[in-house]
Design an enzyme around this catalytic site. Structure first.
Site, PDB file in Angstrom:
ATOM      1  N   GLU A  60      -6.508   6.624  -0.998  1.00  0.00           N
ATOM      2  CA  GLU A  60      -6.394   5.460  -0.120  1.00  0.00           C
ATOM      3  C   GLU A  60      -6.977   4.221  -0.802  1.00  0.00           C
ATOM      4  O   GLU A  60      -6.442   3.119  -0.677  1.00  0.00           O
ATOM      5  CB  GLU A  60      -7.104   5.715   1.210  1.00  0.00           C
ATOM      6  CG  GLU A  60      -6.454   6.775   2.089  1.00  0.00           C
ATOM      7  CD  GLU A  60      -5.004   6.475   2.433  1.00  0.00           C
ATOM      8  OE1 GLU A  60      -4.628   5.282   2.464  1.00  0.00           O
ATOM      9  OE2 GLU A  60      -4.245   7.425   2.640  1.00  0.00           O
ATOM     10  N   HIS A  74       0.833  -1.205   0.000  1.00  0.00           N
ATOM     11  CA  HIS A  74       0.000   0.000   0.000  1.00  0.00           C
ATOM     12  C   HIS A  74       0.871   1.260   0.000  1.00  0.00           C
ATOM     13  O   HIS A  74       0.675   2.171  -0.806  1.00  0.00           O
ATOM     14  CB  HIS A  74      -0.910  -0.045   1.238  1.00  0.00           C
ATOM     15  CG  HIS A  74      -1.720   1.179   1.496  1.00  0.00           C
ATOM     16  ND1 HIS A  74      -3.091   1.184   1.458  1.00  0.00           N
ATOM     17  CD2 HIS A  74      -1.366   2.454   1.834  1.00  0.00           C
ATOM     18  CE1 HIS A  74      -3.541   2.401   1.746  1.00  0.00           C
ATOM     19  NE2 HIS A  74      -2.503   3.178   1.990  1.00  0.00           N
ATOM     20  N   GLU A  75       1.824   1.305   0.908  1.00  0.00           N
ATOM     21  CA  GLU A  75       2.638   2.512   1.050  1.00  0.00           C
ATOM     22  C   GLU A  75       3.660   2.668  -0.076  1.00  0.00           C
ATOM     23  O   GLU A  75       3.782   3.733  -0.681  1.00  0.00           O
ATOM     24  CB  GLU A  75       3.361   2.512   2.409  1.00  0.00           C
ATOM     25  CG  GLU A  75       2.451   2.433   3.619  1.00  0.00           C
ATOM     26  CD  GLU A  75       1.531   3.636   3.781  1.00  0.00           C
ATOM     27  OE1 GLU A  75       1.722   4.651   3.070  1.00  0.00           O
ATOM     28  OE2 GLU A  75       0.598   3.556   4.597  1.00  0.00           O
TER      29      GLU A  75
END
Length: 735
Positions: A512, A454-455
């Site tokens: 997100e 994700h990051e």
């Protein structure tokens, strides 16, 4: 009103960091200490960014719990008033811990109000029997008078953060409308003034003339250029002053939060004495300049030096960072963290970084929609020492400045001692009994994989198609076409425009969602799972639990939807609900939600997933969705991007997959308390920095804050008093 209270059974975990801290050298401990002090002093700003009553509540509790220990306070209150039960007193502690943990009386995760589960009469009785009241009634009575009505006010408009009739916000005066924000926002884009460290106030004169004050956060209150250290130039001064906007006047001033930022700067100057290298010194110099003058450009330069500081022993970041809690989505909440590197886990992330350039090619979009050059970031696992702000995340990808991310790069951090707390929670809802054991065993490791992807490859991927100041484009018009239609690119980012400014209110949740989808899409790859040490059946199970966890999170996300205002109150949970809708629409029996009766005889839900279809049906539908998200983001196509996202965010009573408003009622009825963390405190004794730890309890959280901050902060109180003049929603609550 149970939905607004902190349950007495809320779990509290210690953010364990003693081993990592003890391994530091003396110089490193001092560097970490002063950075922590800077972060915490700046963290007080969040009280002013949350609600008008957050400051007097904080000041009231600081004095209340500083004068005597909790047991003594409880004994005195119960002896004086037999009606006060143990549960009542525990409810006070839960409320105080909740206010401290969220730095205000609105939840950082969900933006809903927090009220005490103890009556106003009993709360007042406890305060009036305290040593604090006996010794300082002249302080306590006015504070109680200023906040007691607002504490318990749960009229619809006061239930959550928001704009206009949908909530309250202290980023804006109460009379600001979305139209006002757009008028001022367009001017700021034109003048290239970043909104990150600003607030906006509106006044209407007797002649009905509108005046806006755009206030920049800085130590300096001067309208003239100030003398700066290190040959820096005060470039903010030239932008201050009055401007005419249509029929309104805009005044740009600075000096917001001045005394608190002065304390931040003092601690950063002390930290600089113990910096490990020139990058850290230059970073701090630019942060100091930014907080002194109000320059976001200086903070960007500091961020560039931060990016260059590869693999530090002490990692930190500080400033006006995340815009989740701004209802308009562009203004940053103050945040600061200090952490020590976990070398074992960081090695895994380092391997992921080494392979990232190749892994980016696996994403389902054309090469032209990826950055021209891969900027290898730092990616470390950290044990948090201090995290100041409204909440503690599990992972971070920063800085949030698009121009830096596209050209200079970014850093990723995974907060290891936060992640480890997920392994401690065994109370699982909405899954089949035969899945719960595997879920509990692998949720932690699978979440570690998801956070990493994700990051690093979620937030770290994707190109924005932009027009440069000289009129040139950062892409080849002959080679780049719309991924969805094949047509010529029709929209792009103009000079001064950013992702946040174009997508504004949906930018945080949309991004997100995109990052979460990247994590799902790539966790299927066996080579990636091998990097994290997972092979064979365990790797397959990790992948499955990650996807199942996302589907379940989409259901849990319903708690953060407000039926009364038809708005989402938390960016990440809205994103997960959107992903759930995508998975449900895939059909073919891939994901389903069933309503049933629980063992307790009450309505329950069951989320199921056919794990054999993850690599076929699942990968296809998430890949297609990712192409849409990336295409609209890259081309600044707000209208179609918002239409897509809004359609998937809708919570309806009538869908082919069930009544989601009814599902929400079940989720709220069965919700589990969100965990809290108690953080350690550093202090200098003699020439050594000592670490003080606290119990994992509400009392431990309270004691940590009483230890960390002064009993009464007159500067904070003065700032609150000045803010009250701008008629925020809570300045005159109804009785």
């Amino acid at each position: 009103m149970a939905e607004f209270t902190i349950p007495n059974t809320t779990p509290v975990f210690n953010l364990e960091c003693k081993g990592a801290f003890d391994a530091l050298e003396d110089q490193e401990k001092k560097y970490a200490h002063f950075l922590s002090q800077a972060a915490y002093e700046g963290g007080l700003i969040v009280l002013l960014q949350t609600s008008c009553e957050s400051v007097p509540i904080f000041l009231l509790f600081q004095r209340l719990f500083a004068e005597q220990n909790i047991e003594s306070l409880k004994k005195a209150a119960q002896e004086a008033d037999k009606r006060i039960t143990d549960d009542d007193f525990q409810a006070l502690l839960a409320y105080a811990a909740g206010v401290y943990s969220n730095m205000g009386n609105y939840k950082s995760f969900g933006d809903t109000k927090i009220i005490p589960a103890i009556s106003k009469e009993k709360l007042k009785a406890i305060i009036w029997e305290s040593e604090a009241f006996k010794n300082h009634s002249v302080l306590i009575e006015p504070l109680w008078g200023e906040c007691n009505k607002a504490i318990y006010n749960v009229e619809p408009q006061f239930q959550e953060l928001g704009l206009e009739e949908k909530g309250i916000s202290t980023y804006y005066s109460s009379n600001c409308t979305r139209s006002d924000l757009k008028i001022v926002g367009d001017f700021m884009n034109e003048k290239e003034i970043s909104p990150y460290n600003t607030r906006l106030f509106k006044t209407i004169g007797k002649d009905n003339k509108v005046t806006y004050e755009l206030r920049l956060a800085s130590v300096s209150k001067s309208g003239s250029a100030v003398t700066c250290k290190n040959n820096f130039k005060d470039t903010v001064a030239e932008k201050l002053g009055s401007y005419q906007l249509k029929d309104a006047t805009l005044k740009i001033t600075r000096g917001d939060y001045s005394p608190l930022l002065g304390r931040v700067v003092k601690n950063l100057e002390n930290a600089k004495k113990y910096a490990a290298n020139e990058n850290e010194k230059s970073m701090l110099d630019h942060y100091i300049h930014s907080f002194t003058t109000g320059s976001i450009d200086a903070h960007k330069d500091g961020s560039r030096y931060w990016i260059k500081d590869k693999g530090p022993v002490i990692e930190s970041y500080i400033g006006f960072i995340e815009s989740y809690r701004d209802p308009y989505g562009v203004r940053g909440e103050f945040e600061g963290f200090v952490a020590m590197v976990n070398k074992e886990m960081s090695a895994k992330f380092g391997t992921l970084v080494e392979k990232a350039e190749g892994l980016l090619k696996l994403l389902p979009w054309d090469r032209e929609f990826e950055k021209d050059h891969y900027l290898r970031p730092d990616f470390t696992s950290l044990d948090v020492l201090s995290f100041a702000g409204s909440g503690i995340p599990a992972g971070i990808n920063i800085p949030n400045y698009d121009d830096i991310r596209q050209v200079d790069g970014f850093k990723n951090v995974s907060l290891g001692n936060v992640l480890s707390s997920y392994n401690k929670d065994k109370n699982i809802t909405f899954l089949e009994e035969n899945e719960k054991e595997l879920y509990c065993d692998l949720r932690g490791p699978s979440f570690e994989v998801q956070v990493g992807l994700h990051e690093l490859l979620g937030h770290g991927s994707g190109k924005l198609l932009c027009e440069n100041k000289d009129g040139t484009l950062n892409y080849d018009v002959d080679k780049v076409s719309d991924m969805l239609t094949g047509d010529k690119i029709k929209s792009w980012y103009k000079p001064g425009e950013t992702w946040d400014s174009i997508f504004s209110t949906i930018s945080s949740t949309y991004e997100e969602c995109r990052a979460e989808c990247v994590g799902l899409y790539l966790c299927i790859e066996k080579d990636i799972l091998r990097i994290f040490g997972h092979e064979g059946q365990r790797a397959d199970d990790i992948m499955y639990i990650n996807w199942l966890n996302m589907a379940r999170a989409g259901v849990l996300g319903l708690e953060y939807y407000s039926p009364s205002t038809q708005t989402w109150k938390q960016a990440h949970m809205q994103a997960r609900f959107v992903i759930l809708q995508v998975l449900l629409k895939a059909g073919d029996g891939f994901v389903s939600i069933k309503k049933l009766t629980g063992d307790d005889g009450k309505p329950d839900l069951m989320v199921t997933m056919d794990r054999t279809k993850i690599e076929t049906v699942g990968k296809q539908v998430i890949g297609d969705f990712l192409r849409q998200l990336q295409n609209y983001k890259a081309t600044a196509n707000y209208s179609e991007g918002k239409a897509l996202y809004d359609s998937l965010s809708e919570v309806s009573a009538s869908t082919t997959h069930g009544n989601f408003l009814e599902f929400r009622d079940i989720v709220v009825a069965r919700k589990q308390p969100r965990k809290m963390f108690v953080q350690a405190h550093t202090k200098i004794e003699g020439d050594k920095v000592q670490l003080e730890e606290f119990d994992s309890s509400f009392g431990g959280i309270i004691k940590s804050f009483v230890t960390r901050f002064s009993y009464h902060d007159s500067q904070l109180e003065q700032l609150w008093s000045e803010d009250s003049a701008f008629h925020f929603y809570h300045s005159k609550p109804k009785s």
